[in-house]
Design a protein around this motif. Structure first.
Motif, PDB file in Angstrom:
ATOM      1  N   UNK A   1       6.783  11.684 136.673  1.00 13.52           N
ATOM      2  CA  UNK A   1       5.530  11.049 137.127  1.00 13.52           C
ATOM      3  C   UNK A   1       5.801   9.574 137.413  1.00 13.52           C
ATOM      4  N   UNK A   2       6.096   9.285 138.659  1.00 20.09           N
ATOM      5  CA  UNK A   2       6.372   7.909 139.100  1.00 20.09           C
ATOM      6  C   UNK A   2       5.056   7.191 139.408  1.00 20.09           C
ATOM      7  N   UNK A   3       5.164   5.918 139.750  1.00 22.45           N
ATOM      8  CA  UNK A   3       3.960   5.159 140.165  1.00 22.45           C
ATOM      9  C   UNK A   3       3.328   5.817 141.383  1.00 22.45           C
TER      10      UNK A   3
ATOM     11  N   UNK B   1       5.403  12.230 147.543  1.00 19.06           N
ATOM     12  CA  UNK B   1       6.069  10.972 147.889  1.00 19.06           C
ATOM     13  C   UNK B   1       7.122  11.227 148.964  1.00 19.06           C
ATOM     14  N   UNK B   2       7.577  10.144 149.648  1.00 18.87           N
ATOM     15  CA  UNK B   2       8.692  10.316 150.587  1.00 18.87           C
ATOM     16  C   UNK B   2       9.897  10.900 149.855  1.00 18.87           C
ATOM     17  N   UNK B   3      10.607  11.779 150.527  1.00 17.90           N
ATOM     18  CA  UNK B   3      11.827  12.396 149.979  1.00 17.90           C
ATOM     19  C   UNK B   3      11.587  13.364 148.822  1.00 17.90           C
ATOM     20  N   UNK B   4      10.346  13.818 148.622  1.00 22.21           N
ATOM     21  CA  UNK B   4      10.086  14.789 147.540  1.00 22.21           C
ATOM     22  C   UNK B   4      10.601  16.182 147.920  1.00 22.21           C
ATOM     23  N   UNK B   5      10.906  16.367 149.215  1.00 20.50           N
ATOM     24  CA  UNK B   5      11.437  17.663 149.660  1.00 20.50           C
ATOM     25  C   UNK B   5      10.463  18.458 150.507  1.00 20.50           C
ATOM     26  N   UNK B   6       9.429  17.801 151.041  1.00 19.48           N
ATOM     27  CA  UNK B   6       8.404  18.503 151.811  1.00 19.48           C
ATOM     28  C   UNK B   6       8.983  19.133 153.085  1.00 19.48           C
ATOM     29  N   UNK B   7       9.784  18.352 153.816  1.00 18.90           N
ATOM     30  CA  UNK B   7      10.356  18.876 155.065  1.00 18.90           C
ATOM     31  C   UNK B   7      11.324  20.012 154.784  1.00 18.90           C
TER      32      UNK B   7
ATOM     33  N   UNK C   1       6.885  21.871 141.437  1.00 17.89           N
ATOM     34  CA  UNK C   1       7.885  20.951 140.893  1.00 17.89           C
ATOM     35  C   UNK C   1       9.222  21.327 141.517  1.00 17.89           C
ATOM     36  N   UNK C   2       9.760  20.400 142.323  1.00 15.09           N
ATOM     37  CA  UNK C   2      10.955  20.657 143.120  1.00 15.09           C
ATOM     38  C   UNK C   2      12.206  20.098 142.428  1.00 15.09           C
TER      39      UNK C   2
ATOM     40  N   UNK D   1      -5.403  25.016 151.556  1.00 10.27           N
ATOM     41  CA  UNK D   1      -4.669  24.897 150.294  1.00 10.27           C
ATOM     42  C   UNK D   1      -3.782  23.657 150.372  1.00 10.27           C
ATOM     43  N   UNK D   2      -3.733  22.899 149.286  1.00 11.82           N
ATOM     44  CA  UNK D   2      -2.876  21.710 149.209  1.00 11.82           C
ATOM     45  C   UNK D   2      -1.811  21.961 148.145  1.00 11.82           C
ATOM     46  N   UNK D   3      -0.557  21.692 148.502  1.00 10.29           N
ATOM     47  CA  UNK D   3       0.543  21.782 147.536  1.00 10.29           C
ATOM     48  C   UNK D   3       1.052  20.367 147.286  1.00 10.29           C
ATOM     49  N   UNK D   4       0.945  19.900 146.042  1.00 10.64           N
ATOM     50  CA  UNK D   4       1.538  18.612 145.683  1.00 10.64           C
ATOM     51  C   UNK D   4       2.966  18.872 145.220  1.00 10.64           C
ATOM     52  N   UNK D   5       3.896  18.256 145.911  1.00 13.19           N
ATOM     53  CA  UNK D   5       5.317  18.430 145.593  1.00 13.19           C
ATOM     54  C   UNK D   5       5.809  17.192 144.845  1.00 13.19           C
ATOM     55  N   UNK D   6       6.390  17.395 143.659  1.00 11.99           N
ATOM     56  CA  UNK D   6       6.987  16.280 142.926  1.00 11.99           C
ATOM     57  C   UNK D   6       8.423  16.643 142.570  1.00 11.99           C
ATOM     58  N   UNK D   7       9.228  15.624 142.304  1.00 14.83           N
ATOM     59  CA  UNK D   7      10.634  15.853 141.957  1.00 14.83           C
ATOM     60  C   UNK D   7      10.788  15.941 140.443  1.00 14.83           C
TER      61      UNK D   7
END
Length: 302
Positions: A98-100, A13-19, A122-123, A87-93
């Motif tokens: 688990x948001x919508x 999601x936006x702002x999950x910390x990817x950048x 998990x960030x 490889x795909x990394x799913x980043x969540x906060x």
């Protein structure tokens, strides 16, 4: 010596910390990081070396419910970046769980999981207690078969080395894809435009940032080793132009100074930066603006 190389997509999601994670992995600032959401537009590739492995990161726009043409093009770029990766990394906060938005991403993951490894990171782990983290990890892995789960703090660096070492070992055997000293494959003109856009977003706290774009119109190398950089800031209405300029031009001067200093630090030499603000009511519907941002105009179609 066996070398490895490949593409790694950071999605979330936006702002999950990817950048923030990308910049920490690469060890330099190649992706803009602000407190505003949806700031990453183009797929920025950062290159990191780990042993004999070259990790090429695709920092995708945040995945969210698109409303406008630009939103739709950004979401298409994000899924496209994932589909092109090894490889795909799913980043969540950790603190949001688990948001919508995460639910929607989990639904879309099955389509791109074929032929590539998908790991979970998990960030922001410093914001919750251990039992919450373990519960979130279990629930996410019950929902999708992640090959690995990492607990990290991209901002503080916790767990990032472990993630980078795992990625280095999992990439396919391959010659390196970029020169060893290259950290980003975006043209310098686009990196410079992103730096100025970041400073505008940080300075302007209204909705305005999503209604503006920055383009590097001219880049001139000078004999003394410095560079002259001319940039255009496009806004959609006259009122926005006044906000960007500020009282007696104070805002634009402050933005120009901050962007110039960061660009000089990035390049290691003197830069003369000139900013101009133009009103273009329909820039959000102009194909040329999208190509400048590294996005596909057609992806914005419904």
């Amino acid at each position: 010596m066996t070398t490895r190389a490949g593409f790694i997509a950071l999605i979330g999601e936006p702002n999950a910390g990817k950048s923030t994670l990308l910049n920490r992995m690469v060890g330099a600032k190649v992706s803009i990081v602000t407190h505003k959401v949806q700031t990453t537009r183009a797929r920025i590739r950062g290159v990191a070396m780990e042993g004999q492995s070259q990790l090429v990161f695709v920092d995708t726009p945040g995945l969210f419910q698109p409303r406008r043409r630009l939103d739709r093009a950004m979401v298409a770029a994000a899924w496209g970046g994932a589909a092109d990766a090894d490889i795909v990394i799913l980043l969540i906060e950790a603190n949001r769980g688990i948001t919508e938005g995460v639910e929607r991403i989990l639904e879309g993951l099955a389509d791109i999981a074929q032929g590539r490894k998908v790991a979970l990171a998990i960030n922001k782990i410093d914001r919750v207690d251990a039992p919450v983290l373990l519960g979130l990890s279990k629930e996410m892995n019950d929902r999708f078969n992640f090959v690995e789960t990492f607990m990290i703090s991209a901002e503080r660096g916790h767990g990032v080395d472990t993630l980078r070492q795992w990625l280095a070992a999992e990439l396919p055997e391959s010659p390196w894809l970029y020169p060893e000293d290259q950290i980003a494959d975006l043209p310098m003109r686009m990196i410079a435009a992103e730096m100025t856009r970041e400073k505008l977003i940080l300075r302007l706290h209204q909705e305005l940032p999503y209604q503006l774009t920055v383009e590097t119109e001219n880049w001139e190398e000078r004999k003394d080793g410095s560079a002259r950089v001319d940039q255009l800031i496009y806004v959609v209405r006259d009122g926005h132009k006044g906000i960007v300029l500020g009282n007696k031009g104070e805002t634009i001067k402050s933005v120009s100074k901050a962007a110039r200093e960061e660009l000089e630090e990035f390049l290691g030499r003197k830069v003369h930066l000139f900013l101009q603000v133009k009103v273009r009511p329909n820039w959000l519907d102009e194909a040329e603006r999208y190509s400048e941002m590294g996005l596909e105009f057609k992806d914005g179609n419904v």
